[in-house]
Enzyme design. Structure first.
Site, short mmCIF file in Angstrom:
data_model
loop_
_atom_site.label_atom_id
_atom_site.label_comp_id
_atom_site.label_asym_id
_atom_site.label_seq_id
_atom_site.Cartn_x
_atom_site.Cartn_y
_atom_site.Cartn_z
CG ASP A 36 67.61 22.94 -20.72
OD1 ASP A 36 68.03 22.52 -19.63
OD2 ASP A 36 67.76 24.12 -21.09
CE LYS A 80 65.34 26.03 -19.05
NZ LYS A 80 66.29 26.90 -18.33
#
Length: 284
Positions: A136, A10
């Site tokens: 996350d 990401k």
């Protein structure tokens, strides 16, 4: 039986830290999306009740310190699974890079074991499990593009950014997220990214606006600790990347590039600066 999962990296298109919470964590507001740089994970049932992890990468732990190992233990304990599993991590995402490689491996392990053991756990429950492993992980469970709030576990999915190339470069240093947050003085932040304007640029599919609105309040802290991150960002801008930002707590810097003709020049130029350089696409 075997199952395979892809664990993409990401990047943060924006990262704002609002305040430090009473529980010691920071309240954040971020826009995150995924890129086509991924670890690949193979999971296979074992006859005995154990978790075994292997990897071709010699630089990652293969025990309780590994987030994929923790994910497998968590799902086994929570759902009383008495079967063992062998997990192989084919690593491509650099570690301690601000790209959520470990978190994405954990999320992929949750998804894969859900299929392997036919547990039928819904996505929102997998995200809640993921939040126990790291901030996350919930985003990495479902991927896509999202605004993340709280510690990062409160997710609002949004549409994908305009398609473009992403050049990622990680200098040869490892950054401690805890150290960066520890040195951040929230009250002294002068320039904050606007989540609303980043989301609006994405909604309008305006690549130029998106590049203008990129922002990360951790950048200054990491650059103070590691000047090479600033040099890398300046280098990328000089080479023609249209939007350049540090991802997460760093040290990886990414450049958004609209034209393929520029990508090779930027990629080759950065290879002289650091060995971990990747030219990939957004995962839209």
């Amino acid at each position: 039986m075997k199952v395979y999962e892809k664990a993409p990296a990401k990047i943060n298109l924006s990262l704002d830290v609002l305040y430090k919470r009473e529980d010691g964590f920071h309240e954040v507001e971020m826009v995150m999306t995924m890129v086509d740089l991924a670890d690949r994970i193979e999971m296979q049932e074992l006859p005995r009740d154990t978790v075994i992890i292997s990897s071709q990468a010699g630089y990652i732990p293969l025990d309780e310190k590994n987030l994929a190992f923790q994910a497998a233990k968590l799902i086994k304990e929570r759902y009383d699974v008495r079967q063992g599993v062998y997990i192989h991590l084919d690593k491509h995402i650099p570690v301690a890079a601000g790209l959520a490689g470990g978190s994405s491996d954990a999320a992929a392990t949750l998804r894969g074991l859900n299929r392997l053991w036919r547990l039928n756990i819904p996505a929102d429950e997998l995200q809640r499990l993921g939040a126990e492993l790291g901030s996350d992980v919930p985003f990495c469970v479902t991927g896509g593009t999202a605004v993340a709030r709280g510690r990062g576990e409160k997710l609002e999915p949004i549409e994908s950014p305009p398609q473009c190339w992403v050049v990622l470069a990680k200098p040869p240093i490892n950054v401690s997220t805890a150290e960066v947050y520890g040195k951040l003085n929230v009250r002294s932040i002068r320039r904050r990214p606007s989540t609303e304007r980043v989301v609006e640029a994405i909604r309008l599919k305006r690549f130029d606006l998106l590049c203008q609105e990129l922002g990360n309040v951790l950048e200054g802290v990491t650059m103070e600790l590691y000047p090479e991150v600033r040099q890398l960002k300046e280098c990328m801008l000089r080479m023609g990347a249209e939007g350049v930002l540090m991802s997460g707590s760093g040290p990886t810097v990414f450049g958004l590039v609209s034209k393929e003709a520029k990508v090779a020049r930027i990629y080759n130029g950065l290879r002289g600066f650091c060995k971990d350089v990747y030219a990939v696409r957004l995962l839209t």
